[in-house]
Every structure is written in C-alpha cells, then in structure tokens.
Write a protein that holds these residues in place. Structure first.
Motif, PDB file in Angstrom:
ATOM      1  N   GLU A 178      61.757  48.071  96.190  1.00 39.04           N
ATOM      2  CA  GLU A 178      62.316  47.752  97.495  1.00 39.04           C
ATOM      3  C   GLU A 178      63.492  46.816  97.299  1.00 39.04           C
ATOM      4  O   GLU A 178      63.374  45.819  96.603  1.00 39.04           O
TER       5      GLU A 178
ATOM      6  N   MET B 177      49.676  56.169  97.233  1.00 38.39           N
ATOM      7  CA  MET B 177      49.906  54.803  96.796  1.00 38.39           C
ATOM      8  C   MET B 177      48.597  54.254  96.244  1.00 38.39           C
ATOM      9  O   MET B 177      47.553  54.369  96.877  1.00 38.39           O
TER      10      MET B 177
ATOM     11  N   VAL C 169      57.560  47.880  93.951  1.00 42.97           N
ATOM     12  CA  VAL C 169      56.396  48.323  94.715  1.00 42.97           C
ATOM     13  C   VAL C 169      55.386  48.999  93.797  1.00 42.97           C
ATOM     14  O   VAL C 169      54.197  48.763  93.875  1.00 42.97           O
ATOM     15  N   SER C 170      55.890  49.833  92.910  1.00 37.95           N
ATOM     16  CA  SER C 170      54.980  50.437  91.957  1.00 37.95           C
ATOM     17  C   SER C 170      55.766  50.816  90.721  1.00 37.95           C
ATOM     18  O   SER C 170      56.973  51.002  90.769  1.00 37.95           O
TER      19      SER C 170
ATOM     20  N   ARG D 194      52.052  50.145 102.408  1.00 37.05           N
ATOM     21  CA  ARG D 194      53.169  50.540 101.541  1.00 37.05           C
ATOM     22  C   ARG D 194      53.465  52.018 101.681  1.00 37.05           C
ATOM     23  O   ARG D 194      54.620  52.428 101.721  1.00 37.05           O
TER      24      ARG D 194
ATOM     25  N   THR E 134      55.433  52.586 104.672  1.00 37.79           N
ATOM     26  CA  THR E 134      56.828  52.182 104.477  1.00 37.79           C
ATOM     27  C   THR E 134      57.607  53.306 103.797  1.00 37.79           C
ATOM     28  O   THR E 134      58.718  53.653 104.215  1.00 37.79           O
TER      29      THR E 134
ATOM     30  N   GLU F 150      48.170  48.811  94.749  1.00 34.12           N
ATOM     31  CA  GLU F 150      47.608  47.579  95.277  1.00 34.12           C
ATOM     32  C   GLU F 150      46.096  47.617  95.194  1.00 34.12           C
ATOM     33  O   GLU F 150      45.491  48.679  95.163  1.00 34.12           O
TER      34      GLU F 150
ATOM     35  N   GLN G 130      46.624  47.419 101.995  1.00 37.67           N
ATOM     36  CA  GLN G 130      47.975  47.211 101.474  1.00 37.67           C
ATOM     37  C   GLN G 130      48.593  48.519 100.997  1.00 37.67           C
ATOM     38  O   GLN G 130      49.775  48.775 101.241  1.00 37.67           O
ATOM     39  N   ASN G 131      47.792  49.337 100.333  1.00 34.35           N
ATOM     40  CA  ASN G 131      48.318  50.622  99.891  1.00 34.35           C
ATOM     41  C   ASN G 131      48.753  51.459 101.079  1.00 34.35           C
ATOM     42  O   ASN G 131      49.764  52.145 101.034  1.00 34.35           O
TER      43      ASN G 131
END
Ligand SMILES: C[S@@+](CC[C@H](N)C(=O)[O-])C[C@H]1O[C@@H](n2cnc3c(N)ncnc32)[C@H](O)[C@@H]1O
Lengths: 283, 392
Positions: free
Chosen positions: B194, B288, B178-179, B300, B303, B291, B296-297
């Motif tokens: 993930e 985040m 993810v990052s 995420r 999440t 992205e 999208q950030n």
C-alpha cells in the motif's frame, strides 16, 4: 537457518501454515535465538497465540496467557455481528453482563465497537488468572472501569470484572452483580466429557480445563443461565441473551432457553465455517 | 463587465492573425487550437460574470463565483498572452526605426518576447486547460508478481520493490507491505504494497506492465545473461471512508473462509484466518491470509477488492471516452512489456516513450525512476491535450 525452522514447523503444521506462522514469529522475535525457541515451542504443540502473547480480536489486539482461553475467530465473528445488531446510544445506555469472561474479549470488543457512553459492561469469571488478564486487556485497549456509584453517567464505555461463580444458585445475590441487564453474553465451557478426550493436545495441554468442560453433556452452564434469566428483575424486558454453543448444541440450547427460561423468541447464527454457533434469546 | 468584453473583442484579431500567419508547421496549428480553446474558456468566464446578480442574492451566484475563482489562472494566462502580443506588435513597429541601436534593441526584445509567448502557449496554457484528473489525490496499491525466470525473477522483484519503497520514501508517501511471499531460493515471489499519499496513484500508475531484467544472475556460474520478468500492477487505493461504497453492494460479495475447521470453537485453537472474497457480478476474487485475524484479512481483502473495482471503473470510463471520440489516450495493457533493465549495458529503457537512461543504478537507487515517471506523466498529459484538441 530459516528453511530449517520452516521444515521443523512444516512437519506438524503443513507447508502453507508453517510459512505463515514462521513469518508471524519472525515479525515478533527480537533475535535469532528467540525465533528458534518459538519454533521449538510451537513444534511441541504449544498454541501460537501463547507463544506470541497476543491475538487480534476484531480491531483489538488482546493479550493471551496460559491457561486463560484464547479468543476464537468464531467468537470474534458473532460478537461483531452482535455489535451491528445492538442499538445503544449515550441517551439510552445499556448494561451488559458477560459470564465467564476469560480474556475479556467479548465485552471489550463490544465496548470498542459501540458508541462511547452507550455501554457499561461487567465480566465475571471463576478463574483469578482470567480476571487479571481481562483487566490488563481492558487497560491495553484503553477501556476504563465505570465510576463507582452506578447512577453516574459514563461518557465512555466501561468494563469492570469480578470473581464469581455463575453455577452458584445464589449468584444473583452477589454484591458485584447489578441487575437488571439489557444484554447477557456468555461463551461458557461447552465441551462434553466424551469429546474432551479427543481434543488436540494444543488445547488440553495448555488451556484451562475449567474453561472448556461443560459437564457430562456439555450443557450444564446453559441450564444455569436459563435459571438466571428466569429470575425476576435479573434482565430487562427487551433484553437479549447471546450464547456461544458447541458445534452440535444449538438445538439443545435453543430448547433449554425456550423450555427452562420461557423465552419465545430465539434465533441461531451460523459461524463463518457453517456451524450453528450462537443462540440468541430475545426477551 | 463591459470593459472586459470590449477588451476581449479588441484582441481577437490578434489571435486570428497569429493563427493564420504562423500556421505553417504542425506545432503552430496545434498552438492555434490551444488558443481557440482558451478563448472559449475566457468567453465562458465573461458569460458567467455577466450572469452574476448585482446583489449576489441568488444561490447560483455562489456556484458562479466558485467557477470564476477556479478559472482565474486561465484569465491570468490570457492577460499575459495579450500583453505579450501587444508588446510584440510594438517592438515589431520599431523594426523600421531610423536609429540602428533602437532597431537592434527591438530585435533582441522581440526574440525574448517570442520565447516567452511560445512557452506560454505550448506548456503553461495547456497545463491549465487539461481538466484535473479525478484520480489526482488517490493513494496506490502496488502488486508485484514474479514472472518468467524462476528464482532470478524473484530476486529482481525484491530489487524493484526496494526501488518503489525508496521512491515512496523520498516522495514522503507512507508505505506498508500488505502481504509478501518469500521465495525459497531467495527473493520475493509476490508482494502487495500500500502506498498512501497524495499523487501516489497518479505517479505510480505508469508502472503497470511487465518489467524485464537482463543480467547474469548471482547464482549463475557460467556468466550467461538471463532474461526474466516481473509483472507490476498498480491499482488506485480507495479508503473505506471514501464514497466507494457505490462500487459494489454487499449482497454481491461472497465471503468464504478457506479451510475446514472441524468442530471449531473451543475445540480448536489453530489460527485459521484466511479469507476469500468473490465479487459475483465481475468474478473478481481476492484471497488474504497474511494477518492473524480473520477480521483483519477480511478488511484487507475488501481494500483490494475496492481497488480492483475502482480500477475497472477507471478503465471502463477511459474506454467509453475513447468510444465517443477518437481518443489517443493509451490504456495500460498489463501484459505489455514496458521497460527493460539491462545490467551489462547499465541502461534502462522505457519502451512506451522510447526513453533510455544510461544509468541503471540511478533508476534502482536514485532519482532515475522519478525521471521516467515525469516523462511518462508528461507524455500522458500531451495525449490528453491531443485528445482535447481533436474533440474541439
Ligand atoms: C470458554 S471460556 C470463554 C472465555 C471468553 N469469554 C472467550 O469467549 O474467549 C469460559 C470461561 O468461563 C470461566 N468459568 C468456568 N466456570 C465458571 C463458573 N462456574 N463461573 C464463572 N466463570 C466460569 C472459565 O474460567 C473461562 O474463562
């Protein structure tokens, strides 16, 4: 190697942004020479989105190509909110007109987010390059054109696009325009002359001036829209007009819609950075 | 149903005999307790089936049938237990037989029956009794952060990350990074991965804690051994579609964009997609920026927020269970040093269970990690069982 590229980028972007952008370029570059070329272009001020050739917009990934305006996060934000507020269903499908569609981002995202078969969208633009890109984007996103003979019900949400000039007083007579509409969306060129001179080079040197220039006060296009909205049978009762505006134009545009389009119910939405960004007119 | 109850009554004394005559060592008394729990469950089954209506007309019947179906393995284990006990009694009787060959045979038979009985009671039955964990099917969110040791810690983080990606691959879990932030001097400063797949959280949760490496860094000319650490945090991954929305209310989440953007809109085409969420009631914040789109950030970040809140919920539940009865179940203290990777001695030690594997590369590159995970899961299962027994 990477650290040299990073320091090149950092001079123009600052360290944090440089690291992020380098990573995005690395993810896309197929070989080192291509990465170096990307970094060079970026350090000369070319927008990242043109270098990478795409920009995510909501869940969509749209193609970007000069000189067509790059979809902005402010636009992404209000379009998602508009989708949340729009009730459309296959049993009561809605018809949408997007003025100055550019990359097609606004209608395409709405087509993607709303239930299939509930929305028929049409985009108009004065720029042939924009039109080509919008159609390509529709194909990339898997959004089909509506079947000819508009009475036929579509099982999918659809997008069509044609050349057109909505400043033209005869615009609504255009054969490809099919009023009445339930939703009008528009992110018109809104930058006034005096602000145009102060824009960053990455905007003026790469993006179409015709996509940015809103006339001396930046408000020309809103007057044209008010004129359209006032025409009989151009929009349905209960319709909504959603207009993106420049950072200090919301009050002016709201007034134009009230005074010139005779709309009594208006609303202003802020963008994520706290600027008044979208004027909604409910008919 | 009468026959079942009669059979049950008949064999009860056997259990008591077992409990009283063998209750010498602690493990025997533990076995007796396990059998008492099983007996209770079998009694419950009996009650359930006696409550079934004759024509299956009541809607409660469906639930009862389902419960009966679920506990079928327990009944099978019980049946096997009673059969084995009976056979044991029969062979014991033959110890007095006049034929010597027969006596020898009986002795042999008795031995093998005892072995199966022991494994039945000490491993098979407990595994059936332990309630299924509510987190069994969850995927995982793996967070790695370099700790003390500078660049060497970042290099080790990259090694650990490879180790986990390899494990995920062999377990057929789907991973996505993810990052990830690279370290200038090599390695990775921090990463978020993930891991999607059945059982990913259940296996990886034991990796939470501080991992320590002792080795001579590649960059160290003097050949001196350095000690550095990496912190691992494993959170349950909650999908948007799961019933996770109860975890928080949207009104409690503050969403912020990270930078000033001047006039914004058409005036600016710089990519500014960073997002920060703050869950006001808990003060948890998630940033985040990896992205290119804010949307999208934001997804995420949500999440990650869901994972953190789920994690909080799980540890809270464990704490509550602990408070209500003297639980032995250990909660992971994330600042606790859990494992040491010693390169010079080619060994890896897990400090929680005192397990050492003398093959470091098998842990980093082979099946060694799975061995640790198996041992930790077994240890956990045992403590859950202990917990259950002490609650009886
Ligand atoms: C600010 S851009 C918006 C593009 C896209 N809708 C978006 O939000 O990213 C304005 C668009 O209007 C188009 N445009 C400018 N003048 C126009 C006119 N008179 N009639 C139709 N379209 C025009 C430009 O070509 C440009 O694509």
């Amino acid at each position: 190697m990477a650290s040299k590229l990073l320091s090149i980028l950092a001079t123009s972007l600052g360290p944090t942004q440089a690291r992020l952008e380098l990573k995005w370029m690395q993810q896309q570059a197929r070989h080192p020479a291509q990465l170096t070329e990307m970094v060079t272009r970026r350090s000369r001020g070319e927008p990242l989105q043109y270098i990478l050739g795409s920009q995510p917009f909501g869940p969509l990934n749209l193609l970007t190509r000069p000189p067509v305006l790059i979809p902005r996060p402010e636009t992404e934000h209000w379009v998602i909110k508009l989708a949340d507020r729009t009730s459309a269903s296959p049993t009561s499908p809605k018809s949408l007109l997007d003025l100055g569609t550019g990359s097609g981002c606004i209608p395409l995202l709405l087509c993607h987010l709303l239930p299939q078969g509930s929305l028929r969208t049409h985009g108009v633009d004065i720029s042939p390059q924009a039109l080509d890109l919008a159609k390509e984007n529709a194909a990339v996103c898997g959004i089909p054109p509506s079947s000819p003979g508009s009475c036929a019900r579509n099982t999918r949400n659809t997008f069509t696009a044609t050349l057109g000039n909505f400043l033209d007083p005869m615009f609504s007579e255009d054969a490809t325009i099919d009023p009445p509409y339930d939703i009008i969306t528009c992110n018109p060129p809104y930058i006034p002359w005096h602000e145009y001179l102060k824009l960053p080079r990455s905007v003026t040197a790469y993006e179409d001036p015709k996509a940015l220039f809103g006339g001396p006060t930046g408000l020309d296009f809103y007057h044209a829209i008010a004129h359209l909205v006032r025409q009989t049978n151009f929009i349905r009762p209960g319709a909504v007009v959603a207009l993106e505006v420049g950072h200090n134009q919301a009050q002016d545009v709201e007034r134009i819609m009230r005074v010139h389009a005779h709309v009594r119910d208006t609303e202003i939405w802020p963008d994520p950075w706290g600027k008044q960004r979208t004027v909604l007119a409910h008919l | 149903m009468l026959s079942l109850s009669r059979r049950w009554l008949r064999i009860t004394p056997a259990v008591c005999r077992f409990a009283s005559s063998h209750a010498h060592s602690p493990s025997d008394s533990k076995n007796a307790r396990i059998m008492r729990i099983l007996e209770k469950r079998i009694e419950e089954r009996k009650r359930l089936s006696s409550e079934l209506s004759h024509d299956m007309s009541s809607s409660a019947d469906i639930i009862r049938l389902k419960q009966l179906k679920e506990s079928e393995p327990l009944q099978a284990a019980w049946d096997e237990y009673t059969r084995t006990r009976q056979l044991l009694d029969e062979t014991t009787a033959l110890f007095e037989d006049s034929d010597e060959a027969m006596r020898a045979l009986a002795l042999e038979e008795h031995q093998s029956l005892s072995t199966s009985l022991t494994s039945l009671i000490s491993s098979h039955i407990p595994s059936l009794l332990i309630p299924p964990s509510p987190t069994t099917h969850l995927s995982a969110m793996l967070e790695l952060k370099s700790g003390v040791g500078g660049s060497e810690s970042s290099l080790f983080l990259a090694d650990l990350m490879r180790m986990y990606l390899r494990l995920a691959n062999s377990r057929r879990w789907h991973t996505s990074v993810v990052s990830q932030n690279e370290n200038e001097g090599g390695g990775i400063k921090d990463a978020l991965v993930e891991v999607k797949g059945d059982g990913a959280y259940e296996a990886l949760r034991w990796e939470s804690g501080v991992h320590r490496v002792q080795r001579v860094p590649a960059t160290e000319a003097s050949g001196r051994v350095h000690t550095s650490t990496v912190a691992v945090i494993v959170l349950p991954l909650v999908e948007e579609t799961d019933s996770a929305d109860a975890l928080f209310s949207m009104d409690d989440v503050k969403i912020e964009v990270m930078r000033a953007r001047g006039a914004g809109g058409q005036h600016v085409n710089k990519t500014e997609s960073a997002v920060r969420l703050t869950h006001i009631p808990t003060g948890i914040t998630v940033s985040m920026q990896d992205e290119r789109s804010q949307h999208q950030n934001k997804r995420r970040a949500f999440t990650v927020l869901r994972s953190r809140l789920m994690d909080l919920k799980i540890s809270r539940e464990i704490a509550e269970r602990r408070a209500t009865r003297q639980s032995l179940v250990r909660t992971a203290d994330r600042s606790e040093k859990i494992r040491t990777y010693n390169y010079a001695q080619e060994r890896v030690t897990d400090h929680r269970i005192g397990l050492t594997l003398k093959n470091l590369s098998s842990v980093l590159e082979g099946d060694g990690l799975q061995d640790f995970i198996d041992a930790l899961q077994k240890d956990h299962a045992e403590s859950v069982l202990e917990d259950m027994l002490s609650a009886e």
